[in-house]
Design a protein around this motif. Sequence first.
Motif, PDB file in Angstrom:
ATOM      1  N   GLY A  92       1.034  -1.159   0.270  1.00 50.65           N
ATOM      2  CA  GLY A  92      -0.016  -0.423   0.077  1.00 50.65           C
ATOM      3  C   GLY A  92       0.731   1.288  -0.138  1.00 50.65           C
ATOM      4  O   GLY A  92       0.706   2.033  -0.436  1.00 50.65           O
ATOM      5  N   CYS A  96       1.069   4.222  -2.759  1.00 50.90           N
ATOM      6  CA  CYS A  96       0.363   5.402  -2.205  1.00 50.90           C
ATOM      7  C   CYS A  96       2.179   6.051  -3.213  1.00 50.90           C
ATOM      8  O   CYS A  96       1.848   7.072  -4.269  1.00 50.90           O
ATOM      9  CB  CYS A  96       0.613   5.068  -1.087  1.00 50.90           C
ATOM     10  SG  CYS A  96       0.079   7.258  -0.145  1.00 50.90           S
ATOM     11  N   ALA A 101      -3.437   5.992  -5.321  1.00 50.45           N
ATOM     12  CA  ALA A 101      -3.996   6.033  -3.995  1.00 50.45           C
ATOM     13  C   ALA A 101      -5.401   4.968  -4.404  1.00 50.45           C
ATOM     14  O   ALA A 101      -5.418   4.385  -3.061  1.00 50.45           O
ATOM     15  CB  ALA A 101      -5.139   7.647  -3.845  1.00 50.45           C
ATOM     16  N   ARG A 102      -6.113   4.542  -4.905  1.00 52.54           N
ATOM     17  CA  ARG A 102      -7.234   3.072  -4.515  1.00 52.54           C
ATOM     18  C   ARG A 102      -6.473   2.171  -4.065  1.00 52.54           C
ATOM     19  O   ARG A 102      -6.838   1.392  -3.278  1.00 52.54           O
ATOM     20  CB  ARG A 102      -8.149   2.934  -6.025  1.00 52.54           C
ATOM     21  CG  ARG A 102      -9.203   4.870  -6.287  1.00 52.54           C
ATOM     22  CD  ARG A 102      -9.926   4.205  -7.331  1.00 52.54           C
ATOM     23  NE  ARG A 102     -10.487   5.989  -8.025  1.00 52.54           N
ATOM     24  CZ  ARG A 102     -11.258   6.286  -8.392  1.00 52.54           C
ATOM     25  NH1 ARG A 102     -11.035   4.652  -9.511  1.00 52.54           N
ATOM     26  NH2 ARG A 102     -11.421   7.091  -8.673  1.00 52.54           N
ATOM     27  N   GLN A 105      -5.611   2.188  -0.525  1.00 57.76           N
ATOM     28  CA  GLN A 105      -6.286   2.476  -0.442  1.00 57.76           C
ATOM     29  C   GLN A 105      -7.154   0.656   0.491  1.00 57.76           C
ATOM     30  O   GLN A 105      -7.228   0.150   1.284  1.00 57.76           O
ATOM     31  CB  GLN A 105      -7.585   2.679  -0.877  1.00 57.76           C
ATOM     32  CG  GLN A 105      -8.596   3.042   0.585  1.00 57.76           C
ATOM     33  CD  GLN A 105      -9.545   4.454   0.076  1.00 57.76           C
ATOM     34  OE1 GLN A 105      -9.646   4.620  -1.313  1.00 57.76           O
ATOM     35  NE2 GLN A 105     -10.666   4.560   1.292  1.00 57.76           N
ATOM     36  N   ARG A 106      -7.063   0.330  -0.528  1.00 55.87           N
ATOM     37  CA  ARG A 106      -7.375  -0.959  -0.492  1.00 55.87           C
ATOM     38  C   ARG A 106      -6.577  -2.228   0.042  1.00 55.87           C
ATOM     39  O   ARG A 106      -6.739  -2.732   0.704  1.00 55.87           O
ATOM     40  CB  ARG A 106      -7.572  -2.026  -2.271  1.00 55.87           C
ATOM     41  CG  ARG A 106      -8.874  -1.399  -2.685  1.00 55.87           C
ATOM     42  CD  ARG A 106      -8.887  -2.290  -4.183  1.00 55.87           C
ATOM     43  NE  ARG A 106      -7.976  -2.624  -5.434  1.00 55.87           N
ATOM     44  CZ  ARG A 106      -8.228  -1.479  -5.971  1.00 55.87           C
ATOM     45  NH1 ARG A 106      -9.037  -0.915  -6.788  1.00 55.87           N
ATOM     46  NH2 ARG A 106      -7.575  -1.413  -7.095  1.00 55.87           N
ATOM     47  N   PHE A 108      -4.305  -0.869   1.955  1.00 45.70           N
ATOM     48  CA  PHE A 108      -4.254  -0.763   3.661  1.00 45.70           C
ATOM     49  C   PHE A 108      -6.098  -1.326   4.027  1.00 45.70           C
ATOM     50  O   PHE A 108      -5.758  -2.124   5.439  1.00 45.70           O
ATOM     51  CB  PHE A 108      -4.642   0.701   4.291  1.00 45.70           C
ATOM     52  CG  PHE A 108      -3.109   1.816   3.714  1.00 45.70           C
ATOM     53  CD1 PHE A 108      -1.979   0.769   3.664  1.00 45.70           C
ATOM     54  CD2 PHE A 108      -3.121   2.919   2.975  1.00 45.70           C
ATOM     55  CE1 PHE A 108      -0.604   1.435   3.680  1.00 45.70           C
ATOM     56  CE2 PHE A 108      -1.820   2.732   2.458  1.00 45.70           C
ATOM     57  CZ  PHE A 108      -0.806   2.453   2.978  1.00 45.70           C
ATOM     58  N   GLN A 109      -7.209  -1.414   4.151  1.00 42.79           N
ATOM     59  CA  GLN A 109      -7.985  -2.094   4.286  1.00 42.79           C
ATOM     60  C   GLN A 109      -8.493  -2.831   4.161  1.00 42.79           C
ATOM     61  O   GLN A 109      -7.897  -4.214   5.130  1.00 42.79           O
ATOM     62  CB  GLN A 109      -9.128  -1.742   2.901  1.00 42.79           C
ATOM     63  CG  GLN A 109     -10.599  -1.582   3.958  1.00 42.79           C
ATOM     64  CD  GLN A 109     -10.749  -1.537   5.303  1.00 42.79           C
ATOM     65  OE1 GLN A 109     -11.007   0.368   5.246  1.00 42.79           O
ATOM     66  NE2 GLN A 109     -11.110  -2.069   6.435  1.00 42.79           N
ATOM     67  N   ASN A 124      -1.660   4.524   8.430  1.00 41.60           N
ATOM     68  CA  ASN A 124      -2.172   5.033   6.853  1.00 41.60           C
ATOM     69  C   ASN A 124      -3.006   5.561   5.543  1.00 41.60           C
ATOM     70  O   ASN A 124      -3.445   5.890   4.961  1.00 41.60           O
ATOM     71  CB  ASN A 124      -1.218   3.728   6.388  1.00 41.60           C
ATOM     72  CG  ASN A 124       0.049   3.591   6.603  1.00 41.60           C
ATOM     73  OD1 ASN A 124       0.975   4.909   7.124  1.00 41.60           O
ATOM     74  ND2 ASN A 124       0.952   2.382   6.259  1.00 41.60           N
ATOM     75  N   LEU A 125      -4.080   4.039   6.586  1.00 44.47           N
ATOM     76  CA  LEU A 125      -5.591   4.957   5.608  1.00 44.47           C
ATOM     77  C   LEU A 125      -6.245   5.973   5.817  1.00 44.47           C
ATOM     78  O   LEU A 125      -6.248   6.890   5.043  1.00 44.47           O
ATOM     79  CB  LEU A 125      -6.030   3.792   6.128  1.00 44.47           C
ATOM     80  CG  LEU A 125      -7.383   3.807   5.001  1.00 44.47           C
ATOM     81  CD1 LEU A 125      -7.782   3.925   4.045  1.00 44.47           C
ATOM     82  CD2 LEU A 125      -8.398   2.204   5.929  1.00 44.47           C
ATOM     83  N   LEU A 128      -3.925   9.108   4.947  1.00 42.93           N
ATOM     84  CA  LEU A 128      -3.769   8.251   2.760  1.00 42.93           C
ATOM     85  C   LEU A 128      -3.759  10.180   2.227  1.00 42.93           C
ATOM     86  O   LEU A 128      -3.746  10.644   1.847  1.00 42.93           O
ATOM     87  CB  LEU A 128      -4.279   7.769   2.387  1.00 42.93           C
ATOM     88  CG  LEU A 128      -4.909   6.862   1.077  1.00 42.93           C
ATOM     89  CD1 LEU A 128      -3.496   6.075   1.326  1.00 42.93           C
ATOM     90  CD2 LEU A 128      -5.788   6.777   0.941  1.00 42.93           C
ATOM     91  N   CYS A 130      -1.386  10.395  -0.877  1.00 37.19           N
ATOM     92  CA  CYS A 130      -0.086   9.733  -1.822  1.00 37.19           C
ATOM     93  C   CYS A 130       0.394  10.377  -3.252  1.00 37.19           C
ATOM     94  O   CYS A 130       1.009  10.054  -4.324  1.00 37.19           O
ATOM     95  CB  CYS A 130      -1.439   8.746  -2.849  1.00 37.19           C
ATOM     96  SG  CYS A 130      -1.422   7.175  -1.677  1.00 37.19           S
TER      97      CYS A 130
END
Length: 138
Positions: A92, A96, A101-102, A105-106, A108-109, A124-125, A128, A130
């Motif tokens: 992630g 970044c 970014a997407r 984000q995925r 980190f999630q 980190n999420l 964010l 990036c």
Amino acid sequence: MTIGVFLRPLSEREFLGYLYANLGTTYSRVGDFGNSRVLYEAALRNTSQLPFAYYNLGNDFLGQRLYRDAVKAYDATLDLFPTDVMALNNRGMAFCRLGKARRAQRDFQAAIDLDPSFTQARTNLGTLHCSTTKDSQH
């Protein structure tokens, strides 16, 4: 007597793989990334099933701002060990830094979904950013 996976005898190639990977970690710690890379690659030539060798190689690439290479190394880690929350988090970070970014984000999630107490991925999420090339915690 049943022997677990961690106690099974290693072949000579597997033993060399682990030895090279551990030596690579030693070189990484002192910032000698040229030698650590050579050793991680030697480890993976001997036994390609070492997720920690790919992971440590990814960390070296991340630290050197070689983000595309880091993503590839973390991909290989996650192919072998899909629930590695540290690899997800660090991939992630690499995404970044690449401005993706997407995807960051995925990752980190996904790390948080696997381990809700993983505060580093949660931080980190939550922060964010990036679009910057500034290094952050990884």
